[in-house]
Motif scaffolding. Structure first.
Motif, PDB file in Angstrom:
ATOM      1  N   CYS A  54     -15.435  65.403 -29.247  1.00  0.00           N
ATOM      2  CA  CYS A  54     -14.014  65.420 -29.424  1.00  0.00           C
ATOM      3  C   CYS A  54     -13.794  66.011 -27.683  1.00  0.00           C
ATOM      4  O   CYS A  54     -12.728  65.462 -27.077  1.00  0.00           O
ATOM      5  CB  CYS A  54     -13.616  66.329 -30.183  1.00  0.00           C
ATOM      6  N   LEU A  55     -14.600  67.052 -27.324  1.00  0.00           N
ATOM      7  CA  LEU A  55     -14.087  67.519 -26.102  1.00  0.00           C
ATOM      8  C   LEU A  55     -14.357  66.587 -24.902  1.00  0.00           C
ATOM      9  O   LEU A  55     -13.324  66.503 -24.300  1.00  0.00           O
ATOM     10  CB  LEU A  55     -15.070  68.907 -25.985  1.00  0.00           C
ATOM     11  N   PHE A  56     -15.386  66.090 -24.789  1.00  0.00           N
ATOM     12  CA  PHE A  56     -15.550  65.267 -23.644  1.00  0.00           C
ATOM     13  C   PHE A  56     -14.697  63.725 -23.695  1.00  0.00           C
ATOM     14  O   PHE A  56     -14.383  63.339 -22.963  1.00  0.00           O
ATOM     15  CB  PHE A  56     -17.162  64.923 -23.395  1.00  0.00           C
ATOM     16  N   GLY A  57     -14.635  63.584 -24.972  1.00  0.00           N
ATOM     17  CA  GLY A  57     -13.528  62.287 -25.227  1.00  0.00           C
ATOM     18  C   GLY A  57     -12.353  62.685 -24.853  1.00  0.00           C
ATOM     19  O   GLY A  57     -11.558  61.822 -24.209  1.00  0.00           O
ATOM     20  N   LEU A  58     -11.761  63.982 -25.019  1.00  0.00           N
ATOM     21  CA  LEU A  58     -10.627  64.177 -24.506  1.00  0.00           C
ATOM     22  C   LEU A  58     -10.614  64.275 -23.131  1.00  0.00           C
ATOM     23  O   LEU A  58      -9.606  63.756 -22.271  1.00  0.00           O
ATOM     24  CB  LEU A  58     -10.112  65.542 -25.091  1.00  0.00           C
ATOM     25  N   LEU A  59     -11.507  64.790 -22.276  1.00  0.00           N
ATOM     26  CA  LEU A  59     -11.458  64.768 -20.851  1.00  0.00           C
ATOM     27  C   LEU A  59     -11.594  63.558 -20.233  1.00  0.00           C
ATOM     28  O   LEU A  59     -10.994  63.200 -19.164  1.00  0.00           O
ATOM     29  CB  LEU A  59     -12.972  65.725 -20.570  1.00  0.00           C
TER      30      LEU A  59
END
Length: 301
Positions: A192-197
């Motif tokens: 979720c974190l790197f996908g959002l970034l």
């Protein structure tokens, strides 16, 4: 509550796998409903933001902290997975639901090949044959989209679907490398974190006005993906890898049916043929067909 009302462990996996597969199909359907109203980057960012909100509640409620393992591998899982989802949403934005989901669902065969290249996992003749079948089937699906409309848009959507499968396979290989160092929730956090970034710059570059008409489908994308991911991960603790592989290939079937019934999307005979070839290739290449065909020996009493 009496123990006789508790569902035996051996029955917990399969129903959850089917449930997760249906929810992944619902996610694809909701994403398709947003086509033309929000950009793929906006939809992907919304999905990851809802996942992060879930995790912000999950970790405190469970009184747990993330367990990262090797940070560079943990980050790679999110980068590969985030890029795969963004490209998957590009495919859903430019193609009908069934073919887009089918192309993305080829990831197990690419995971097997990448695992051989980087983890030294065994390569079999079945794997190579499965790769050939999967490639041929995906080619038929891609050709069916071109046959319907020779515009460049459909071509880009098909290639995005294929690329999402390759990157999804790479993400799974990274998870294998981390399997003894972290847990499912921390892996989901990376996703979720790197996908959002990853997706946020694409969202800002192609930002479209938000209206109340997109709220419900966007929530459908986020909530269905979170519940499906958690249910799928939980179910894998109660079933074999064979059952997991079969469930992965059931998602395109559910997606095709939902799209045909609810969105009135046409089903091309060539695309269906390619889908069947792809599914056989993935099941054959990952050993599912062989394990289903070979009776499992029973332990000695």
């Amino acid at each position: 509550m009496s123990s006789r009302w508790v569902l035996p462990v051996r029955y917990r996996g399969t129903p959850l796998l089917v449930f997760a597969s249906v929810l992944f199909a619902v996610m694809a359907l909701c994403t398709r409903l947003l086509a033309g109203r929000l950009s793929p980057g906006q939809v992907a960012s919304g999905r990851f933001a809802i996942g992060l909100l879930f995790l912000a509640l999950f970790f405190p409620l469970m009184r747990r902290r993330p367990r990262f393992g090797r940070v560079h591998l943990w980050a790679l899982r999110g980068i590969f997975g985030g890029a795969a989802v963004y490209l998957y949403f590009v495919a859903l934005d430019r193609m009908s639901v069934g073919p887009a989901v089918l192309l993305n669902a080829c990831w197990p065969i690419y995971a097997a090949i990448i695992g051989w290249l980087f983890l030294g996992e065994r390569v079999t003749g079945a794997l190579l044959a499965g790769l050939v079948l999967t490639t041929v089937g995906a080619g038929l699906v891609m050709w069916s989209t071109v046959a319907q409309d020779v515009s460049l848009t459909l071509g880009l959507g098909a290639w995005a679907g294929m690329a999402s499968a390759v990157l999804g396979g790479a993400a799974v290989v990274v998870i294998r490398a981390l399997r003894h160092e972290t847990d499912a929730a921390t892996v989901f956090l990376s996703f979720c974190l790197f996908g959002l970034l990853f997706s946020l710059p694409f969202a800002l570059a192609d930002w479209r006005p938000l209206g109340w008409d997109v709220v419900l489908p966007l929530l459908g994308v986020g909530v269905s993906s979170v519940v499906a991911q958690m249910a799928f991960t939980y179910a894998l603790g109660y079933v074999t890898a064979v059952a997991g592989g079969v469930a992965t290939q059931s998602t395109p079937v559910f997606s095709w049916v939902l799209a045909a019934v609810l969105l009135d999307e046409a089903v091309s005979p060539l695309a269906v043929t390619g889908a069947l070839v792809c599914m056989v290739g993935v099941l054959w290449g990952t050993g599912v067909l062989e394990r289903l065909r070979t009776p499992q020996s029973k332990p000695a009493p």
